[in-house]
Scaffold this motif. Sequence first.
Motif, mmCIF file in Angstrom:
data_model
loop_
_atom_site.group_PDB
_atom_site.id
_atom_site.type_symbol
_atom_site.label_atom_id
_atom_site.label_comp_id
_atom_site.label_asym_id
_atom_site.label_seq_id
_atom_site.Cartn_x
_atom_site.Cartn_y
_atom_site.Cartn_z
ATOM 1 N N UNK A 24 -2.818 36.292 -3.556
ATOM 2 C CA UNK A 24 -3.339 37.229 -2.562
ATOM 3 C C UNK A 24 -4.551 36.644 -1.840
ATOM 4 N N UNK A 25 -5.450 36.032 -2.624
ATOM 5 C CA UNK A 25 -6.637 35.413 -2.020
ATOM 6 C C UNK A 25 -6.224 34.294 -1.063
ATOM 7 N N UNK A 26 -5.216 33.527 -1.466
ATOM 8 C CA UNK A 26 -4.727 32.434 -0.617
ATOM 9 C C UNK A 26 -4.196 32.963 0.717
ATOM 10 N N UNK A 27 -3.430 34.054 0.674
ATOM 11 C CA UNK A 27 -2.870 34.629 1.898
ATOM 12 C C UNK A 27 -3.981 35.134 2.819
ATOM 13 N N UNK A 28 -5.013 35.760 2.227
ATOM 14 C CA UNK A 28 -6.133 36.255 3.040
ATOM 15 C C UNK A 28 -6.853 35.093 3.721
ATOM 16 N N UNK A 29 -7.076 34.014 2.949
ATOM 17 C CA UNK A 29 -7.758 32.845 3.518
ATOM 18 C C UNK A 29 -6.925 32.229 4.635
ATOM 19 N N UNK A 30 -5.617 32.115 4.414
ATOM 20 C CA UNK A 30 -4.736 31.558 5.450
ATOM 21 C C UNK A 30 -4.755 32.429 6.700
ATOM 22 N N UNK A 31 -4.749 33.750 6.513
ATOM 23 C CA UNK A 31 -4.786 34.667 7.657
ATOM 24 C C UNK A 31 -6.068 34.476 8.476
ATOM 25 N N UNK A 32 -7.192 34.385 7.768
ATOM 26 C CA UNK A 32 -8.467 34.193 8.465
ATOM 27 C C UNK A 32 -8.524 32.837 9.163
ATOM 28 N N UNK A 33 -7.988 31.805 8.500
ATOM 29 C CA UNK A 33 -7.966 30.474 9.114
ATOM 30 C C UNK A 33 -6.995 30.401 10.292
ATOM 31 N N UNK A 34 -6.093 31.353 10.372
ATOM 32 C CA UNK A 34 -5.141 31.383 11.488
ATOM 33 C C UNK A 34 -5.741 32.021 12.732
ATOM 34 N N UNK A 35 -6.513 33.102 12.557
ATOM 35 C CA UNK A 35 -6.977 33.858 13.726
ATOM 36 C C UNK A 35 -8.392 33.497 14.181
ATOM 37 N N UNK A 36 -9.259 33.012 13.263
ATOM 38 C CA UNK A 36 -10.657 32.773 13.647
ATOM 39 C C UNK A 36 -10.877 31.415 14.308
ATOM 40 N N UNK A 37 -10.428 30.295 13.730
ATOM 41 C CA UNK A 37 -10.676 28.993 14.380
ATOM 42 C C UNK A 37 -10.160 28.885 15.815
#
Length: 311
Positions: A24-37
Amino acid sequence: MAVIELYNHPVLLRYRASICTKGTIFIIIVFLLTIIPPFFLAYRSEGFWIREAFYREQPDVHFKHQILLVLYLNEGNSYIAWSTYPNFNLIEQNHLTIPVVKTREEDINRDGRNDKLYFSVEVPIPDSKNVQSVDMILVFDYRLYRFSTFHMESLAYIHHTSFASGAQFIAEGDLKLHLKQPLAHKGTDSRYNVPVVDSDSVFAADYTFSTIFNNYISRNATTSFVCDYPIWKTGRGAGQPFVIQGSVGYTEELIMYVPGFWQTIKMGWIQYLAVLIIFIFIMEKVKKFVFENQIITTIIERPIPTKNHVM
């Protein structure tokens, strides 16, 4: 008997995990790395929020039949003056000469807006005197409508100096708009719809070109007369007037303005989306590699197997 493929569909695997797990933590991190950078990359690449934009419009211009004319002669500091302002003529009555003025505006392409002003000024000059310099101001009513409604009084300054005594001066040019800051994208702007020449003044200093230009150039929006090929003719005959003639074109302008909220958001969204698509593609590959190889342990839910029937 030969077997042919009649239908196919992908097999859907579901990777499940509890809320408080590495998956779950991995998916959240991937989501944030997808939309913020993508946002920061688009923003730092300049031009994300557009602060100014451009459009083209032909202004609605009308000559106001207001003229200020000064001719400098070859005898020391002597000059001849005339204007359409009564107070100026009273002040300069010792130098006043009444010319013959002819003007005509024409809508060449029949679009409802004037395209050009034709003018002719014939100034009677004594044969003993000769003209060596011309200073003339023409005053216009200037309007724009496409985005904000912009209205001002503007001028065209026509000037020429020659060592040779003149008989005729011909100036064919265009009235060009100059903006120090962008115009608004909506609303009405009539800040500069004020006289460029204070015709109510009884002081000579208010009619000097230096005073007029000093007040005029303090504006955000001004116009100027651009003439690339002035013609100065010599050889004035006995009893002949000095003639000033030419035209002022009202050409289409490239106008700078401040874009509105939705135009700014639209341009920013297009740039953000262009970078976001790349990050989505990359992160999907990362997630597929991590879960298919069970680098992070999850529960794999497979579809219920079905029997194959061969005819």
